[in-house]
Design a protein around this motif. Structure first.
Motif, mmCIF file in Angstrom:
data_model
loop_
_atom_site.group_PDB
_atom_site.id
_atom_site.type_symbol
_atom_site.label_atom_id
_atom_site.label_comp_id
_atom_site.label_asym_id
_atom_site.label_seq_id
_atom_site.Cartn_x
_atom_site.Cartn_y
_atom_site.Cartn_z
ATOM 1 N N ALA A 262 101.835 59.257 105.629
ATOM 2 C CA ALA A 262 102.176 57.988 106.766
ATOM 3 C C ALA A 262 103.714 58.021 106.665
ATOM 4 N N MET A 263 104.077 57.681 107.891
ATOM 5 C CA MET A 263 105.552 56.989 108.014
ATOM 6 C C MET A 263 105.524 55.768 107.719
ATOM 7 N N ILE A 264 106.641 55.205 107.264
ATOM 8 C CA ILE A 264 106.543 53.632 106.834
ATOM 9 C C ILE A 264 107.855 53.241 107.664
ATOM 10 N N ARG A 265 107.590 52.164 108.311
ATOM 11 C CA ARG A 265 108.589 51.541 108.985
ATOM 12 C C ARG A 265 108.471 50.064 108.635
ATOM 13 N N GLY A 266 109.667 49.147 109.127
ATOM 14 C CA GLY A 266 109.506 47.859 108.620
ATOM 15 C C GLY A 266 109.520 46.943 109.905
ATOM 16 N N LEU A 267 109.014 45.894 109.838
ATOM 17 C CA LEU A 267 108.913 44.953 111.061
ATOM 18 C C LEU A 267 109.492 43.303 110.791
ATOM 19 N N ARG A 268 110.483 42.991 111.388
ATOM 20 C CA ARG A 268 111.214 42.035 111.072
ATOM 21 C C ARG A 268 110.812 40.946 112.397
ATOM 22 N N ASN A 269 110.254 41.320 113.508
ATOM 23 C CA ASN A 269 110.237 40.522 114.674
ATOM 24 C C ASN A 269 109.478 41.279 115.666
ATOM 25 N N THR A 270 109.116 40.455 116.887
ATOM 26 C CA THR A 270 108.617 40.957 117.833
ATOM 27 C C THR A 270 109.356 42.317 118.511
ATOM 28 N N GLN A 271 110.720 42.120 118.465
ATOM 29 C CA GLN A 271 111.578 43.070 118.895
ATOM 30 C C GLN A 271 111.110 44.722 118.214
ATOM 31 N N ASP A 272 111.321 44.396 116.786
ATOM 32 C CA ASP A 272 110.792 45.543 116.247
ATOM 33 C C ASP A 272 109.393 46.091 116.501
ATOM 34 N N TYR A 273 108.596 45.147 116.605
ATOM 35 C CA TYR A 273 107.178 45.674 116.978
ATOM 36 C C TYR A 273 107.248 46.289 118.192
ATOM 37 N N ASP A 274 107.978 45.938 119.372
ATOM 38 C CA ASP A 274 107.766 46.794 120.593
ATOM 39 C C ASP A 274 108.568 48.114 120.350
ATOM 40 N N TYR A 275 109.516 48.093 119.829
ATOM 41 C CA TYR A 275 110.195 49.402 119.115
ATOM 42 C C TYR A 275 109.375 50.389 118.583
ATOM 43 N N GLU A 276 108.638 49.785 117.477
ATOM 44 C CA GLU A 276 108.047 50.680 116.627
ATOM 45 C C GLU A 276 106.783 51.249 117.463
ATOM 46 N N ASN A 277 106.388 50.374 118.353
ATOM 47 C CA ASN A 277 105.218 50.749 118.987
ATOM 48 C C ASN A 277 105.393 52.022 119.865
ATOM 49 N N ASN A 278 106.503 51.971 120.501
ATOM 50 C CA ASN A 278 106.999 53.289 121.132
ATOM 51 C C ASN A 278 107.181 54.323 120.556
ATOM 52 N N ILE A 279 107.815 54.018 119.360
ATOM 53 C CA ILE A 279 108.181 55.407 118.513
ATOM 54 C C ILE A 279 106.983 55.858 117.900
ATOM 55 N N ASP A 280 105.822 55.107 117.648
ATOM 56 C CA ASP A 280 104.778 55.566 117.255
ATOM 57 C C ASP A 280 103.975 56.532 118.513
ATOM 58 N N ILE A 281 103.906 56.042 119.607
ATOM 59 C CA ILE A 281 103.487 56.750 120.773
ATOM 60 C C ILE A 281 104.127 58.047 120.918
ATOM 61 N N ILE A 282 105.678 58.008 120.731
ATOM 62 C CA ILE A 282 106.093 59.309 120.891
ATOM 63 C C ILE A 282 105.993 60.227 119.833
ATOM 64 N N ASN A 283 106.112 59.921 118.579
ATOM 65 C CA ASN A 283 105.694 60.636 117.366
ATOM 66 C C ASN A 283 104.202 61.198 117.613
ATOM 67 N N LYS A 284 103.427 60.317 117.923
ATOM 68 C CA LYS A 284 101.902 60.992 118.284
ATOM 69 C C LYS A 284 101.738 61.961 119.107
ATOM 70 N N LYS A 285 102.470 61.771 120.287
ATOM 71 C CA LYS A 285 102.558 63.191 121.123
ATOM 72 C C LYS A 285 103.243 64.324 120.616
ATOM 73 N N GLN A 286 103.966 64.086 119.635
ATOM 74 C CA GLN A 286 104.506 65.461 118.906
ATOM 75 C C GLN A 286 103.470 66.061 117.814
ATOM 76 N N ASN A 287 103.025 64.764 117.057
ATOM 77 C CA ASN A 287 102.082 65.374 116.078
ATOM 78 C C ASN A 287 100.979 64.309 115.857
ATOM 79 N N GLU A 288 99.815 64.801 116.371
ATOM 80 C CA GLU A 288 98.635 63.684 116.453
ATOM 81 C C GLU A 288 98.164 63.212 115.120
ATOM 82 N N ASN A 289 98.607 63.871 114.177
ATOM 83 C CA ASN A 289 97.992 63.681 112.839
ATOM 84 C C ASN A 289 99.075 62.301 112.127
ATOM 85 N N LEU A 290 100.162 62.195 112.823
ATOM 86 C CA LEU A 290 101.182 61.281 112.184
ATOM 87 C C LEU A 290 100.590 59.897 112.247
#
Ligand code: ADP
Length: 170
Positions: A90-118
């Motif tokens: 798994a990738m590890i990421r940190g969550l400080r606030n709702t801004q991080d949440y939105d950002y991480e959400n996008n990164i996750d979608i993009i990463n999954k498009k590159q590699n669905e097992n991520l």
């Protein structure tokens, strides 16, 4: 039952510089995963203070006592490819606030498009470090402010050099 391999967590980020908030996450993830790889990713949108090699050396020195942590740099590849190559869990990421949440959400979608097992594991920032960001620390350092309780000692020393703190403040 299928034999399960080593659980490898990959904590990718710019770490420019690594803060006490990042270090807290590394310590906590080292108890969850068999191995944690701190992956210094070169962020093309950000002008770097420390080179990737400088960050590698600094983070290695800061984490040397955590035996299941290793530090690597990712220069010409996608995190999603690296994840596959090292057989990451798994990738590890940190969550400080709702801004991080939105950002991480996008990164996750993009990463999954590159590699669905991520998969990504999000850890809440510790309360005492929730306000900390690398960019805030750089801003304070620009004006030679006190960053001693925001970054590990080795990073503080390196920052003071970069920002030419007067030697009495070292
Ligand atoms: P990036 O440029 O990839 O966002 P950063 O080095 O800024 O890289 O952050 C890497 C990860 O660490 C991100 O998931 C970020 O949310 C998390 N992080 C940053 N600061 C803190 C903190 N103070 N406490 C916990 N997690 C943090």
């Amino acid at each position: 039952m299928q034999e399960k391999g080593k659980k490898i967590g990959i904590f990718a980020g710019s770490f420019d510089p690594l803060t006490n908030g990042h270090l807290n996450l590394i310590n906590r993830s080292s108890k969850i995963f068999d191995q944690v790889i701190v992956l210094i990713a070169v962020n093309t949108n950000k002008v770097a203070l420390f080179t990737a090699d400088e960050r590698l050396e600094l983070i290695q020195s800061v984490t040397q006592d955590i035996e299941n942590v290793k530090v690597e740099t990712l220069k010409d590849d996608l995190v999603a490819n690296y994840f596959e190559k090292v057989n990451g869990t798994a990738m590890i990421r940190g969550l400080r606030n709702t801004q991080d949440y939105d950002y991480e959400n996008n990164i996750d979608i993009i990463n999954k498009k590159q590699n669905e097992n991520l998969e990504t594991v999000l850890l809440y920032a510790d309360n005492q470090y929730r306000y900390l960001s690398s960019s805030l620390i750089k801003e304070i350092a620009t004006f030679h402010g006190d960053i001693s309780d925001m970054v590990p000692k080795q990073i503080e020393t390196a920052m003071k050099k970069k920002y030419n703190y007067p030697s009495t403040e070292n």
